[in-house]
Design a protein around this motif. Sequence first.
Motif, PDB file in Angstrom:
ATOM      1  N   LEU A 170      -1.234   1.154  -0.041  1.00 28.93           N
ATOM      2  CA  LEU A 170      -1.507  -0.024   0.790  1.00 28.93           C
ATOM      3  C   LEU A 170      -3.203  -0.500   0.166  1.00 28.93           C
ATOM      4  O   LEU A 170      -3.228  -1.741   0.069  1.00 28.93           O
ATOM      5  N   LEU A 171      -3.801   0.342  -0.243  1.00 28.29           N
ATOM      6  CA  LEU A 171      -5.004  -0.210  -1.058  1.00 28.29           C
ATOM      7  C   LEU A 171      -4.575  -1.024  -2.003  1.00 28.29           C
ATOM      8  O   LEU A 171      -5.369  -2.064  -2.261  1.00 28.29           O
ATOM      9  N   ARG A 172      -3.795  -0.677  -3.113  1.00 26.79           N
ATOM     10  CA  ARG A 172      -3.512  -1.474  -4.069  1.00 26.79           C
ATOM     11  C   ARG A 172      -2.729  -2.645  -3.786  1.00 26.79           C
ATOM     12  O   ARG A 172      -3.259  -3.638  -4.525  1.00 26.79           O
ATOM     13  N   LYS A 173      -1.883  -2.657  -2.683  1.00 29.53           N
ATOM     14  CA  LYS A 173      -1.291  -3.853  -2.432  1.00 29.53           C
ATOM     15  C   LYS A 173      -2.187  -5.043  -2.101  1.00 29.53           C
ATOM     16  O   LYS A 173      -2.065  -6.093  -2.285  1.00 29.53           O
ATOM     17  N   MET A 174      -3.303  -4.499  -1.148  1.00 31.04           N
ATOM     18  CA  MET A 174      -4.117  -5.425  -0.849  1.00 31.04           C
ATOM     19  C   MET A 174      -5.258  -5.992  -1.659  1.00 31.04           C
ATOM     20  O   MET A 174      -5.563  -7.025  -1.703  1.00 31.04           O
ATOM     21  N   ILE A 175      -5.727  -5.086  -2.494  1.00 24.51           N
ATOM     22  CA  ILE A 175      -6.453  -5.558  -3.632  1.00 24.51           C
ATOM     23  C   ILE A 175      -5.934  -6.188  -4.481  1.00 24.51           C
ATOM     24  O   ILE A 175      -6.402  -7.756  -4.814  1.00 24.51           O
ATOM     25  N   VAL A 176      -4.662  -6.501  -4.785  1.00 24.37           N
ATOM     26  CA  VAL A 176      -3.777  -7.212  -5.636  1.00 24.37           C
ATOM     27  C   VAL A 176      -3.669  -8.335  -4.747  1.00 24.37           C
ATOM     28  O   VAL A 176      -3.748  -9.512  -5.296  1.00 24.37           O
ATOM     29  N   ALA A 177      -3.255  -8.457  -3.606  1.00 25.86           N
ATOM     30  CA  ALA A 177      -3.095  -9.641  -2.649  1.00 25.86           C
ATOM     31  C   ALA A 177      -4.226 -10.376  -2.861  1.00 25.86           C
ATOM     32  O   ALA A 177      -4.382 -11.710  -2.851  1.00 25.86           O
ATOM     33  N   ARG A 200      -6.936 -10.495  -4.693  1.00 21.23           N
ATOM     34  CA  ARG A 200      -7.144 -10.967  -6.038  1.00 21.23           C
ATOM     35  C   ARG A 200      -6.328 -12.099  -6.147  1.00 21.23           C
ATOM     36  O   ARG A 200      -6.890 -13.348  -6.913  1.00 21.23           O
ATOM     37  N   ASN A 201      -4.933 -12.246  -5.981  1.00 16.47           N
ATOM     38  CA  ASN A 201      -4.157 -13.349  -6.356  1.00 16.47           C
ATOM     39  C   ASN A 201      -3.954 -14.525  -5.236  1.00 16.47           C
ATOM     40  O   ASN A 201      -3.086 -15.314  -5.457  1.00 16.47           O
ATOM     41  N   GLY A 202      -4.533 -14.284  -4.101  1.00 13.97           N
ATOM     42  CA  GLY A 202      -4.426 -15.057  -3.188  1.00 13.97           C
ATOM     43  C   GLY A 202      -3.284 -15.139  -2.339  1.00 13.97           C
ATOM     44  O   GLY A 202      -2.500 -16.382  -2.003  1.00 13.97           O
ATOM     45  N   GLU A 203      -2.436 -13.919  -2.449  1.00 11.49           N
ATOM     46  CA  GLU A 203      -1.227 -13.967  -1.901  1.00 11.49           C
ATOM     47  C   GLU A 203      -1.080 -13.956  -0.203  1.00 11.49           C
ATOM     48  O   GLU A 203      -1.885 -13.489   0.506  1.00 11.49           O
ATOM     49  N   PRO A 204      -0.109 -14.712   0.319  1.00 18.46           N
ATOM     50  CA  PRO A 204      -0.089 -15.093   1.745  1.00 18.46           C
ATOM     51  C   PRO A 204       0.168 -13.969   2.663  1.00 18.46           C
ATOM     52  O   PRO A 204      -0.106 -13.951   3.831  1.00 18.46           O
ATOM     53  N   GLN A 205       0.842 -12.911   2.173  1.00 22.34           N
ATOM     54  CA  GLN A 205       1.178 -11.627   2.981  1.00 22.34           C
ATOM     55  C   GLN A 205       1.446 -10.531   1.952  1.00 22.34           C
ATOM     56  O   GLN A 205       1.556 -10.468   0.839  1.00 22.34           O
ATOM     57  N   VAL A 206       1.281  -9.257   2.784  1.00 20.14           N
ATOM     58  CA  VAL A 206       1.693  -7.980   2.062  1.00 20.14           C
ATOM     59  C   VAL A 206       2.789  -7.261   2.867  1.00 20.14           C
ATOM     60  O   VAL A 206       2.446  -7.188   4.290  1.00 20.14           O
ATOM     61  N   GLU A 207       3.637  -6.749   2.154  1.00 24.95           N
ATOM     62  CA  GLU A 207       4.688  -6.059   2.870  1.00 24.95           C
ATOM     63  C   GLU A 207       4.266  -4.588   2.938  1.00 24.95           C
ATOM     64  O   GLU A 207       3.881  -3.833   2.125  1.00 24.95           O
ATOM     65  N   ILE A 208       4.434  -4.103   4.297  1.00 23.02           N
ATOM     66  CA  ILE A 208       4.402  -2.829   4.553  1.00 23.02           C
ATOM     67  C   ILE A 208       5.621  -1.904   4.952  1.00 23.02           C
ATOM     68  O   ILE A 208       6.210  -2.477   5.760  1.00 23.02           O
ATOM     69  N   TRP A 209       5.910  -0.976   4.255  1.00 26.68           N
ATOM     70  CA  TRP A 209       7.078  -0.201   4.494  1.00 26.68           C
ATOM     71  C   TRP A 209       7.181   0.320   5.781  1.00 26.68           C
ATOM     72  O   TRP A 209       5.981   0.959   6.364  1.00 26.68           O
ATOM     73  N   GLY A 210       8.312   0.112   6.755  1.00 28.28           N
ATOM     74  CA  GLY A 210       8.644   0.546   7.894  1.00 28.28           C
ATOM     75  C   GLY A 210       8.158  -0.049   9.084  1.00 28.28           C
ATOM     76  O   GLY A 210       7.612  -1.133   8.919  1.00 28.28           O
ATOM     77  N   SER A 211       8.121   0.567  10.312  1.00 27.13           N
ATOM     78  CA  SER A 211       7.795  -0.228  11.556  1.00 27.13           C
ATOM     79  C   SER A 211       6.199   0.038  11.622  1.00 27.13           C
ATOM     80  O   SER A 211       5.709  -1.087  12.276  1.00 27.13           O
TER      81      SER A 211
END
Length: 309
Positions: A185-192, A194-205
């Motif tokens: 989750l840390l990596r995904k949100m740091i990258v998102a 940085r890149n201005g991504e609109p959403q981050v996918e999280i596995w599971g419920s």
Amino acid sequence: MDPKAKIYIAGHRGMVGSAIVRKLQAEGFENLLLRTSTELDLRNQEAVDRFFREHKPDYVFLAAARVGGIVANNTYRAEFLYDNLMIESNIIHAAYQHSVTKLLFLGSSCIYPKLAPQPLKEEYLLTGTLEQTNEPYAIAKIAGLKLCDAYRSQYGSNFISAMPTNLYGPNDNYDLNNSHVLPALLRKMIVAERNGEPQVEIWGSGTPMREFLHVDDLAEACYFLMHHYNEAGFINIGTGTDLSISSLAVLIKEITGYKGQLVFNTEKPDGTPKKLLDCSRIHALGWKARIDLKNGIEKVYQEIKSLPF
């Protein structure tokens, strides 16, 4: 432990092993035996025996293991079982053969049954079915702690076992295919961010409950147990508190400053619904975790936010 004692830290470059090295060095221990997997293949019994015969360590911290998250555990089932069985068997047997004063074996809280009562007490081991996705790893870890007990019972070896909860901290694994949930989750949100991504996918419920311990707290606990614990069985190491994956994601979002949406992919596995350790035994001995989760994650974030993910 005498400050001049020879101490072998198996897995010293991993997150846990490197934290133990830092702790020992901070306490003035300089006679540390360290070998990379290239220098010493712990799956090779002859090589491990030769190492113990030549160097004769007084103490052993067994932190070496093949590790990974749900996907890695479920994909590489044979390697997770075989490699971990070989690593722990070779080291524990060599420690007996060459008269190691004391050995600490580190397992994982995944050894508990999937639907065991909460919080998880040490006596719940082997009372139910394991979580299927990480069953091979769990079986290997159960075998390791039982091996320590068997050598203690038959030969009088002072081999102890500890079961830490989910860990995070310096030298964590940030590979999205093999990492655990917090570093992923840390990596995904740091990258998102940085890149201005609109959403981050999280596995599971997002509903599973998890407990997280900073690896420096674990190292403190291991050092403490080497001085104060000499019993059969194993002892839990954790914080005694948990939170949902969705709450963890919101906390990491706040820490990283990510402004997008969090999207939960319910087609991905959740794993065990709840996994909180009962830490009353180690608390009664006088040890408690010190690093607050938010402060711990903030420290890790500062260390990795500039990495080229």
